[in-house]
Write a protein that holds these residues in place. Structure first.
Motif, PDB file in Angstrom:
ATOM      1  N   ARG A   1       0.830  -1.218   0.000  1.00 40.02           N
ATOM      2  CA  ARG A   1       0.000   0.000   0.000  1.00 40.02           C
ATOM      3  C   ARG A   1       0.862   1.265   0.000  1.00 40.02           C
ATOM      4  O   ARG A   1       0.564   2.223  -0.712  1.00 40.02           O
ATOM      5  CB  ARG A   1      -0.939   0.003   1.209  1.00 40.02           C
ATOM      6  CG  ARG A   1      -2.044  -1.014   1.123  1.00 40.02           C
ATOM      7  CD  ARG A   1      -3.112  -0.815   2.203  1.00 40.02           C
ATOM      8  NE  ARG A   1      -2.576  -0.741   3.557  1.00 40.02           N
ATOM      9  CZ  ARG A   1      -2.400  -1.783   4.368  1.00 40.02           C
ATOM     10  NH1 ARG A   1      -2.704  -2.997   3.958  1.00 40.02           N
ATOM     11  NH2 ARG A   1      -1.929  -1.612   5.589  1.00 40.02           N
ATOM     12  N   ARG A   2       1.927   1.250   0.776  1.00 42.37           N
ATOM     13  CA  ARG A   2       2.804   2.422   0.860  1.00 42.37           C
ATOM     14  C   ARG A   2       3.511   2.675  -0.482  1.00 42.37           C
ATOM     15  O   ARG A   2       3.648   3.808  -0.920  1.00 42.37           O
ATOM     16  CB  ARG A   2       3.820   2.228   1.973  1.00 42.37           C
ATOM     17  CG  ARG A   2       3.213   1.953   3.334  1.00 42.37           C
ATOM     18  CD  ARG A   2       2.841   3.167   4.086  1.00 42.37           C
ATOM     19  NE  ARG A   2       4.059   3.884   4.435  1.00 42.37           N
ATOM     20  CZ  ARG A   2       4.078   5.141   4.814  1.00 42.37           C
ATOM     21  NH1 ARG A   2       2.972   5.815   4.935  1.00 42.37           N
ATOM     22  NH2 ARG A   2       5.202   5.737   5.092  1.00 42.37           N
TER      23      ARG A   2
ATOM     24  N   ALA B   1      -0.122   1.651  -9.389  1.00 37.75           N
ATOM     25  CA  ALA B   1      -0.606   0.266  -9.316  1.00 37.75           C
ATOM     26  C   ALA B   1       0.460  -0.735  -9.741  1.00 37.75           C
ATOM     27  O   ALA B   1       1.321  -0.439 -10.573  1.00 37.75           O
ATOM     28  CB  ALA B   1      -1.842   0.107 -10.191  1.00 37.75           C
ATOM     29  N   VAL B   2       0.367  -1.935  -9.140  1.00 38.22           N
ATOM     30  CA  VAL B   2       1.317  -3.004  -9.434  1.00 38.22           C
ATOM     31  C   VAL B   2       0.579  -4.246  -9.930  1.00 38.22           C
ATOM     32  O   VAL B   2      -0.602  -4.426  -9.664  1.00 38.22           O
ATOM     33  CB  VAL B   2       2.154  -3.361  -8.185  1.00 38.22           C
ATOM     34  CG1 VAL B   2       3.007  -2.194  -7.738  1.00 38.22           C
ATOM     35  CG2 VAL B   2       1.283  -3.855  -7.041  1.00 38.22           C
ATOM     36  N   THR B   3       1.301  -5.075 -10.681  1.00 35.66           N
ATOM     37  CA  THR B   3       0.752  -6.357 -11.113  1.00 35.66           C
ATOM     38  C   THR B   3       1.413  -7.502 -10.365  1.00 35.66           C
ATOM     39  O   THR B   3       0.928  -8.635 -10.414  1.00 35.66           O
ATOM     40  CB  THR B   3       0.930  -6.564 -12.625  1.00 35.66           C
ATOM     41  OG1 THR B   3       2.331  -6.504 -12.940  1.00 35.66           O
ATOM     42  CG2 THR B   3       0.177  -5.504 -13.413  1.00 35.66           C
ATOM     43  N   ALA B   4       2.516  -7.241  -9.686  1.00 37.92           N
ATOM     44  CA  ALA B   4       3.211  -8.232  -8.856  1.00 37.92           C
ATOM     45  C   ALA B   4       3.889  -7.478  -7.723  1.00 37.92           C
ATOM     46  O   ALA B   4       4.356  -6.348  -7.919  1.00 37.92           O
ATOM     47  CB  ALA B   4       4.243  -8.997  -9.676  1.00 37.92           C
ATOM     48  N   PHE B   5       3.934  -8.115  -6.533  1.00 37.28           N
ATOM     49  CA  PHE B   5       4.582  -7.483  -5.390  1.00 37.28           C
ATOM     50  C   PHE B   5       5.108  -8.546  -4.447  1.00 37.28           C
ATOM     51  O   PHE B   5       4.393  -9.462  -4.070  1.00 37.28           O
ATOM     52  CB  PHE B   5       3.609  -6.570  -4.626  1.00 37.28           C
ATOM     53  CG  PHE B   5       4.297  -5.722  -3.587  1.00 37.28           C
ATOM     54  CD1 PHE B   5       4.845  -4.503  -3.918  1.00 37.28           C
ATOM     55  CD2 PHE B   5       4.402  -6.159  -2.275  1.00 37.28           C
ATOM     56  CE1 PHE B   5       5.490  -3.728  -2.977  1.00 37.28           C
ATOM     57  CE2 PHE B   5       5.047  -5.385  -1.319  1.00 37.28           C
ATOM     58  CZ  PHE B   5       5.590  -4.163  -1.666  1.00 37.28           C
TER      59      PHE B   5
ATOM     60  N   ALA C   1      -4.843  -6.925  -5.774  1.00 37.22           N
ATOM     61  CA  ALA C   1      -6.032  -6.130  -6.120  1.00 37.22           C
ATOM     62  C   ALA C   1      -6.429  -5.244  -4.940  1.00 37.22           C
ATOM     63  O   ALA C   1      -6.749  -4.065  -5.122  1.00 37.22           O
ATOM     64  CB  ALA C   1      -7.176  -7.047  -6.520  1.00 37.22           C
ATOM     65  N   ALA C   2      -6.396  -5.791  -3.725  1.00 37.33           N
ATOM     66  CA  ALA C   2      -6.723  -5.013  -2.544  1.00 37.33           C
ATOM     67  C   ALA C   2      -5.714  -3.891  -2.329  1.00 37.33           C
ATOM     68  O   ALA C   2      -6.085  -2.769  -1.964  1.00 37.33           O
ATOM     69  CB  ALA C   2      -6.791  -5.913  -1.310  1.00 37.33           C
TER      70      ALA C   2
ATOM     71  N   ALA D   1      -5.069   2.333  -2.700  1.00 37.53           N
ATOM     72  CA  ALA D   1      -4.379   3.575  -3.083  1.00 37.53           C
ATOM     73  C   ALA D   1      -5.334   4.568  -3.720  1.00 37.53           C
ATOM     74  O   ALA D   1      -4.964   5.701  -3.970  1.00 37.53           O
ATOM     75  CB  ALA D   1      -3.230   3.261  -4.016  1.00 37.53           C
ATOM     76  N   GLY D   2      -6.534   4.141  -3.980  1.00 36.97           N
ATOM     77  CA  GLY D   2      -7.556   5.038  -4.494  1.00 36.97           C
ATOM     78  C   GLY D   2      -7.508   5.169  -5.936  1.00 36.97           C
ATOM     79  O   GLY D   2      -7.876   5.910  -6.679  1.00 36.97           O
TER      80      GLY D   2
END
Length: 100
Positions: free
Chosen positions: A68-69, A76-80, A93-94, A99-100
């Motif tokens: 989130r930070r 936005a990310v597709t992998a983390f 997705a959450a 992040a709005g």
């Protein structure tokens, strides 16, 4: 005796190296990748032109909070993955939604 000490030191070093597990992400939009280093919660992030980013260091925190930070700053990310803990599709997705 010296050989035993050397083997013991090596055995202790291997888990320490393994603990520096991957901290990485892939940005959904590569154009939002920063051109230089970005520090977020003590982690030094560097990205390439494809939107693949890696970090060194960082505060001890849950992977979802770290996500989130980072998403709040980089997009936005597709992998983390945070210190070896990869988020699944629902968690990503959450994270992106938070992040709005």
């Amino acid at each position: 005796m010296r050989a035993l000490i050397a083997v013991a030191a090596l055995a202790l070093a291997v888990p320490a190296m393994a603990q520096t597990a991957a901290t990485s992400l892939t940005l959904a939009d590569a154009s939002t990748a920063p051109s230089g280093r970005v520090i977020i919660d003590g982690a030094s992030w560097t990205c390439d032109e494809t939107g693949a980013c890696e970090a060194r260091g960082g505060n001890s925190q849950p992977a979802d909070r770290a996500c989130r930070r980072v998403v709040a700053r980089l997009g936005a990310v597709t992998a983390f993955s945070w210190k070896g803990q990869a988020l699944n599709e629902q968690e990503i997705a959450a994270c992106n939604a938070s992040a709005g």
